[in-house]
Structure formats: C-alpha cells, structure tokens
Design a protein around this motif. Structure first.
Motif, PDB file in Angstrom:
ATOM      1  N   ILE A  88       0.895  -1.098  -0.025  1.00 36.24           N
ATOM      2  CA  ILE A  88      -0.081   0.096   0.212  1.00 36.24           C
ATOM      3  C   ILE A  88       0.818   1.221  -0.018  1.00 36.24           C
ATOM      4  O   ILE A  88       1.710   1.239   0.718  1.00 36.24           O
ATOM      5  N   CYS A  89       0.640   2.240  -0.861  1.00 34.30           N
ATOM      6  CA  CYS A  89       1.438   3.611  -1.022  1.00 34.30           C
ATOM      7  C   CYS A  89       0.366   4.513  -0.618  1.00 34.30           C
ATOM      8  O   CYS A  89      -0.621   4.854  -1.306  1.00 34.30           O
ATOM      9  N   LEU A  90       0.440   5.325   0.456  1.00 35.42           N
ATOM     10  CA  LEU A  90      -0.425   6.396   0.945  1.00 35.42           C
ATOM     11  C   LEU A  90       0.677   7.787   0.740  1.00 35.42           C
ATOM     12  O   LEU A  90       1.672   7.830   0.989  1.00 35.42           O
ATOM     13  N   SER A  91      -0.167   8.753   0.063  1.00 38.32           N
ATOM     14  CA  SER A  91       0.432  10.025  -0.071  1.00 38.32           C
ATOM     15  C   SER A  91       0.172  10.998   1.054  1.00 38.32           C
ATOM     16  O   SER A  91      -0.987  11.145   1.418  1.00 38.32           O
ATOM     17  N   LYS A  92       1.077  11.534   1.856  1.00 41.40           N
ATOM     18  CA  LYS A  92       0.856  12.327   2.987  1.00 41.40           C
ATOM     19  C   LYS A  92       0.305  13.642   2.526  1.00 41.40           C
ATOM     20  O   LYS A  92       0.587  14.283   1.317  1.00 41.40           O
ATOM     21  N   SER A  93      -0.656  14.154   3.265  1.00 41.82           N
ATOM     22  CA  SER A  93      -1.101  15.405   3.160  1.00 41.82           C
ATOM     23  C   SER A  93      -0.081  16.774   3.461  1.00 41.82           C
ATOM     24  O   SER A  93      -0.305  17.439   2.977  1.00 41.82           O
ATOM     25  N   HIS A  94       0.701  16.105   4.570  1.00 41.36           N
ATOM     26  CA  HIS A  94       1.767  17.281   4.847  1.00 41.36           C
ATOM     27  C   HIS A  94       3.189  16.665   4.430  1.00 41.36           C
ATOM     28  O   HIS A  94       3.859  15.674   4.957  1.00 41.36           O
ATOM     29  N   SER A  95       3.614  17.171   3.430  1.00 39.04           N
ATOM     30  CA  SER A  95       4.902  16.702   2.967  1.00 39.04           C
ATOM     31  C   SER A  95       6.254  17.236   3.411  1.00 39.04           C
ATOM     32  O   SER A  95       6.700  18.226   2.345  1.00 39.04           O
ATOM     33  N   THR A  96       6.608  17.288   4.739  1.00 35.17           N
ATOM     34  CA  THR A  96       7.579  17.919   4.962  1.00 35.17           C
ATOM     35  C   THR A  96       8.595  16.820   5.810  1.00 35.17           C
ATOM     36  O   THR A  96       7.999  16.002   6.430  1.00 35.17           O
ATOM     37  N   ALA A  97       9.827  17.017   6.111  1.00 34.48           N
ATOM     38  CA  ALA A  97      10.675  16.530   7.052  1.00 34.48           C
ATOM     39  C   ALA A  97      10.059  16.659   8.324  1.00 34.48           C
ATOM     40  O   ALA A  97      10.395  15.602   9.174  1.00 34.48           O
ATOM     41  N   ALA A  98       9.349  17.502   8.650  1.00 34.88           N
ATOM     42  CA  ALA A  98       8.899  17.781  10.168  1.00 34.88           C
ATOM     43  C   ALA A  98       7.869  16.749  10.143  1.00 34.88           C
ATOM     44  O   ALA A  98       7.457  16.607  11.572  1.00 34.88           O
ATOM     45  N   HIS A  99       7.280  16.356   9.364  1.00 28.34           N
ATOM     46  CA  HIS A  99       6.026  15.275   9.603  1.00 28.34           C
ATOM     47  C   HIS A  99       6.421  13.949   9.281  1.00 28.34           C
ATOM     48  O   HIS A  99       5.960  13.201   8.590  1.00 28.34           O
ATOM     49  N   CYS A 100       7.276  13.467  10.410  1.00 27.17           N
ATOM     50  CA  CYS A 100       7.663  12.207  10.306  1.00 27.17           C
ATOM     51  C   CYS A 100       6.881  11.377  11.341  1.00 27.17           C
ATOM     52  O   CYS A 100       6.852  11.832  12.604  1.00 27.17           O
ATOM     53  N   TRP A 101       6.047  10.306  10.932  1.00 24.48           N
ATOM     54  CA  TRP A 101       5.182   9.746  11.737  1.00 24.48           C
ATOM     55  C   TRP A 101       5.651   8.744  12.731  1.00 24.48           C
ATOM     56  O   TRP A 101       6.694   7.989  12.272  1.00 24.48           O
ATOM     57  N   PRO A 102       5.622   8.972  14.041  1.00 21.56           N
ATOM     58  CA  PRO A 102       6.160   7.935  15.051  1.00 21.56           C
ATOM     59  C   PRO A 102       5.197   6.823  14.837  1.00 21.56           C
ATOM     60  O   PRO A 102       5.696   5.638  15.581  1.00 21.56           O
ATOM     61  N   SER A 103       4.156   6.570  14.356  1.00 25.52           N
ATOM     62  CA  SER A 103       3.319   5.388  14.332  1.00 25.52           C
ATOM     63  C   SER A 103       2.447   5.603  13.102  1.00 25.52           C
ATOM     64  O   SER A 103       2.001   6.294  12.559  1.00 25.52           O
ATOM     65  N   LEU A 104       1.965   4.342  12.447  1.00 27.41           N
ATOM     66  CA  LEU A 104       1.394   4.132  11.442  1.00 27.41           C
ATOM     67  C   LEU A 104       0.092   4.637  11.706  1.00 27.41           C
ATOM     68  O   LEU A 104      -0.705   5.397  11.245  1.00 27.41           O
ATOM     69  N   LEU A 105      -0.679   3.847  12.732  1.00 26.79           N
ATOM     70  CA  LEU A 105      -2.017   4.473  13.231  1.00 26.79           C
ATOM     71  C   LEU A 105      -1.875   5.013  14.555  1.00 26.79           C
ATOM     72  O   LEU A 105      -1.030   4.665  15.257  1.00 26.79           O
ATOM     73  N   VAL A 106      -2.948   5.682  14.823  1.00 28.64           N
ATOM     74  CA  VAL A 106      -2.954   6.206  16.397  1.00 28.64           C
ATOM     75  C   VAL A 106      -2.950   5.437  17.275  1.00 28.64           C
ATOM     76  O   VAL A 106      -3.811   4.435  17.074  1.00 28.64           O
ATOM     77  N   GLY A 107      -1.830   5.194  17.970  1.00 24.67           N
ATOM     78  CA  GLY A 107      -1.768   4.186  19.225  1.00 24.67           C
ATOM     79  C   GLY A 107      -1.512   2.847  18.829  1.00 24.67           C
ATOM     80  O   GLY A 107      -1.582   1.758  19.621  1.00 24.67           O
TER      81      GLY A 107
END
Length: 155
Positions: A88-107
C-alpha cells in the motif's frame, strides 16, 4: 525521489504482519501473508480514507484504525505482488521532513525510539536532496537529534 530511496535504502518499522516505512511525501505498507499463501485481489479489502485505513484478507482484519496524519485518499494505491504481498502506498497530506510519523495508526504500530531517530534522519537527508538536486546525499551520515526535520539551511 525514487533514485534517492534506491541508493540509501529504507528505515522500516517491523510489525506482526510485515512492515511500514516513509519518505517525506509517502507512507509505504507491506503485508506479508506468509509462505505458501496464494491470494487473488478479490480476497483483499482495502478501504483508505483521508484519516483512516482498514485492510482485511480473506475476511480477516489485518489492521484498522485512524492514520497518524491525514493522507490524500484519492492518490492511495494498493497492489498484490507474487500472490502473497499486499503493498500500500499512501500520499501524505503534509509533505515535509517535520512530519515524520512516529506510528502508522494512532496508538498502533509505533516506531521504537532508535528507528524513529533513523526515520527522522532519513527524511532530513531526503529534504536536503530536494533542496540541492545536483548533490548526492545517499551515502551521507547524519548525527545529532534531528527531531522536527533537522536544522534549517541558510538561504
């Protein structure tokens, strides 16, 4: 962008169903259904919305929940490869290095601190590559804490 990823590798977060990783612009999910599994696309249900995702295979839920950040659902793609791997490939709404996801899903599917640091460094290197297209950062090493997408470059 793909050339940078091919040369510098990915920083995956391992899960019980496979792994996920990210770039500045996208989140990639790979589900390994196991050796000997033969799937058809009809057996896969993948529902992607801007803030949530649900994946089930042969009627069994693999994961379901709220994405860590919004994605462009209309740009999302999933594929079945070798009748075994769901990618699966998801396109982030916020495309900056500052938006590094710490988890795939909340919790759920949280990245351990060492892997998260590596993900942040990777996104920072990718940002430098975007800002300096003639330079090759694929072999570069980052040191220090790069939370928030790293230091600002002058100019």
């Amino acid at each position: 962008m793909s050339h940078f990823d091919e040369r510098s590798g990915t920083v995956p977060c391992k899960t019980e169903w496979g792994s996920w990783w990210q770039t500045i612009e996208e989140v990639f999910i790979e589900v390994d259904t196991g050796v000997g599994t033969v799937l058809s696309a009809k057996e896969i249900k993948c529902n992607i919305k801007s803030k949530s995702i649900a994946l089930s295979i042969k009627g069994n839920t693999v994961f379901e929940g709220e994405l860590f950040e919004n994605v462009h659902a209309d740009e999302a793609v999933w594929t079945l490869e070798d009748k075994r791997y769901v990618r699966i490939c998801l396109s982030k709404s916020h495309s900056t290095a500052a938006h590094c996801w710490p988890s795939l899903l909340v919790g759920q599917f949280k990245v351990d601190p060492v892997t998260f640091d590596e993900m942040q460094k990777k996104l920072t290197l990718q940002r430098f590559q975007f800002e300096n297209p003639g330079m090759d950062f694929s072999g570069a090493e980052m040191t220090g804490n790069y939370q928030g997408g790293g230091p600002e470059l002058p100019g």
